[in-house]
Design a protein around this motif. Structure first.
Motif, short mmCIF file in Angstrom:
data_model
loop_
_atom_site.label_atom_id
_atom_site.label_comp_id
_atom_site.label_asym_id
_atom_site.label_seq_id
_atom_site.Cartn_x
_atom_site.Cartn_y
_atom_site.Cartn_z
N VAL A 247 38.43 46.60 40.12
CA VAL A 247 38.63 45.16 40.27
C VAL A 247 37.51 44.53 41.07
CG1 VAL A 247 40.11 43.46 41.40
CG2 VAL A 247 41.12 45.18 39.91
N ASN B 192 34.60 43.95 38.58
CA ASN B 192 34.79 43.17 37.36
C ASN B 192 35.37 41.78 37.59
OD1 ASN B 192 33.97 45.50 36.00
ND2 ASN B 192 36.09 46.24 35.77
N THR B 193 35.79 41.46 38.80
CA THR B 193 36.46 40.18 39.05
C THR B 193 35.58 39.31 39.94
OG1 THR B 193 38.55 41.39 38.99
CG2 THR B 193 38.62 39.13 39.80
N THR C 46 38.05 34.52 42.50
CA THR C 46 39.39 34.91 42.04
C THR C 46 40.08 35.79 43.08
OG1 THR C 46 38.66 34.80 39.73
CG2 THR C 46 40.66 36.05 40.18
N LEU C 47 39.33 36.70 43.67
CA LEU C 47 39.91 37.58 44.68
C LEU C 47 40.07 36.88 46.02
CD1 LEU C 47 37.95 40.87 43.85
CD2 LEU C 47 40.24 40.19 43.08
N ASP D 27 46.37 38.75 44.44
CA ASP D 27 45.21 38.50 43.58
C ASP D 27 44.65 39.81 43.03
OD1 ASP D 27 45.49 35.82 44.03
OD2 ASP D 27 43.95 35.72 45.62
N ALA E 180 44.55 40.82 39.01
CA ALA E 180 43.31 41.21 38.35
C ALA E 180 43.41 42.60 37.73
CB ALA E 180 42.17 41.18 39.36
#
Length: 459
Positions: free
Chosen positions: A254, A257-258, A262-263, A443, A447
């Motif tokens: 995660v 790739n995120t 977003t995190l 989060d 994800a």
């Protein structure tokens, strides 16, 4: 070649020889006519003989003894027909009373009727060819053998036969049968009657068409229903949550790739999560570069997390809406498997490692931000979450934004309890650490493809 027009004048008609008496024909046993494809013409009866003329009456009677019928040769040659008929021999006739002796005799009156047609006709041959059609190609027992005539030969009257009758006076021939022959198929079954197969009645066709239409309708509905069911199952499989193994494997990547927004969102809204159910709002003021775990913890906490291993560490610092508190939130991606994460979570819960002040995480305080005075002495409340469904360890630590020191820090789980009167509890620093840690953990779970929920008990 002579035609019937040569005999139109009565003076050129040759004398008619006496007709020999007919012998009874040798009849063979009748053979049943079983061939439906052959239609046999019956023999036309000849008309009664005409009465004798005066010339014939004056002639002496013929020998009553019938002459012997000569045997025809194997291939009789047909004599050529003369271009003109021979003249009739003079016959002696008695002088008439009004005729002078020595004067030429007047011409004989014409016969009242033309002689019958000679036997060498198509009807005669068709009538006598029944044995050839019904048998094996040989003439019947009752039919005398006939010699074949060359195709180029011209038909003429046989010896002793009568001259042909003009077409106007010939008797009419029976009409050719108009009934069609039965149709025979190549694959006829023995024992079945010959002829075309009976077609199904018209009354059954609508029923068969209706059944076919109903079958097509049912098949179409089935295909449409199958396609809809397949699409529904496909959509459900796409929307279905991943298996625990797949989610655990996805949680390890995660951080790579995120996106960071977003995190760690730029703004986090906490409705009813503050002291007394107050709303809280936090704004991100700094994000640390992703790094390893070396030097990111104090020694006691680093030793407690050694069993999980460290893949990557992400950190960010937030400021509340009143600009009175700062909070650092971090997420460590571990190397341990699911069993190792469960074992580590059990250890933190059973040994109360999350409430020990020597295991507090370090804050991230970049210069030039409201959190630049946030150090070890300013830590007031903290929490450490060991997630078991994904290999991630989430922590949060809070303090005052003015840089004041806190002599009695308290864990977030203890500060949010009702009736707590400590400085971290009354200032809301315990709520800040707990709520932001819950939000970042959610989060990371989202994800990874699983629903956001908290399954770990707070240590």
């Amino acid at each position: 070649m002579s035609t019937d027009a040569d005999f139109a004048d009565a003076r050129h008609i040759p004398p008619i020889p006496p007709r020999p008496p007919q012998q009874p024909p040798v009849t063979a046993a009748p053979r049943p006519n079983t061939d439906p494809r052959t239609t046999v013409l019956r023999r036309v009866p000849s008309p009664p003989p005409a009465p004798p003329t005066r010339a014939q009456a004056a002639q002496p009677p013929a020998d009553p003894t019938p002459p012997q019928r000569p045997t025809p040769p194997a291939a009789p040659a047909v004599p050529p027909r003369p271009a003109a008929p021979p003249p009739a021999p003079p016959t002696a006739q008695p002088p008439r009373p009004h005729q002078a002796p020595g004067s030429p005799a007047p011409a004989a009156p014409p016969p009242p009727r033309r002689p019958d047609s000679f036997r060498d006709t198509a009807a005669f041959h068709l009538a006598n060819s029944q044995e050839l059609w019904n048998g094996n190609g040989e003439p019947g027992a009752g039919a005398p053998p006939r010699a074949r005539r060359p195709a180029s030969a011209t038909p003429s009257a046989a010896p002793g036969s009568e001259p042909p009758t003009p077409a106007a006076e010939r008797p009419p021939q029976p009409p050719w049968p108009q009934r069609p022959l039965p149709h025979q198929t190549a694959g006829a079954v023995p024992g079945m009657p010959a002829g075309p197969r009976p077609r199904p009645s018209a009354g059954r066709r609508p029923g068969a068409r209706l059944a076919a239409a109903a079958a097509c309708l049912v098949l179409g509905i089935g295909l449409i229903g199958g396609a809809a069911a397949g699409s529904w199952l496909t959509d459900d499989s796409a929307d279905a949550p991943p298996t625990p193994e797949a989610a655990f494997a996805a949680g390890r990547d995660v951080w790579r790739n995120t996106p960071v927004d977003t995190l760690f969102p730029r703004t986090v809204e906490g409705l009813g999560v503050g002291p007394g159910g107050a709303d809280r709002t936090w704004t991100r003021i700094a994000v640390a570069r992703d790094s390893g775990c070396t030097g990111a913890y104090d020694r006691p906490l680093a030793q407690a997390l050694t069993g999980a291993g460290c893949v990557r560490l992400l950190r960010a610092t937030y400021l509340d809406a009143t600009r009175s508190s700062v909070i650092t939130v971090g997420a460590q991606t571990a190397k341990a498997d699911a069993a190792g994460m469960i074992a580590l979570n059990t250890r933190f819960s059973t040994k109360n490692l999350g409430s020990r002040t020597d295991l507090m995480p370090l804050p991230y305080a970049p210069e030039g931000t409201p959190a630049e005075g946030f150090g070890r002495a300013q830590r007031a409340s903290w929490t450490v979450r060991v997630l078991t469904d994904i290999p991630v360890i989430v922590f949060a630590v809070s303090g005052f934004a003015d840089g004041r020191t806190v002599s009695a820090p308290q864990s977030a789980e203890a500060a949010v309890r009702p009736g707590a009167t400590t400085a971290p509890a009354e200032s809301g620093l315990g709520h800040d650490a707990k709520d932001l840690a819950d939000r970042i953990a959610a989060d990371f779970r989202t994800a990874s493809g699983i629903s956001s929920h908290t399954t770990e008990s707070s240590p």
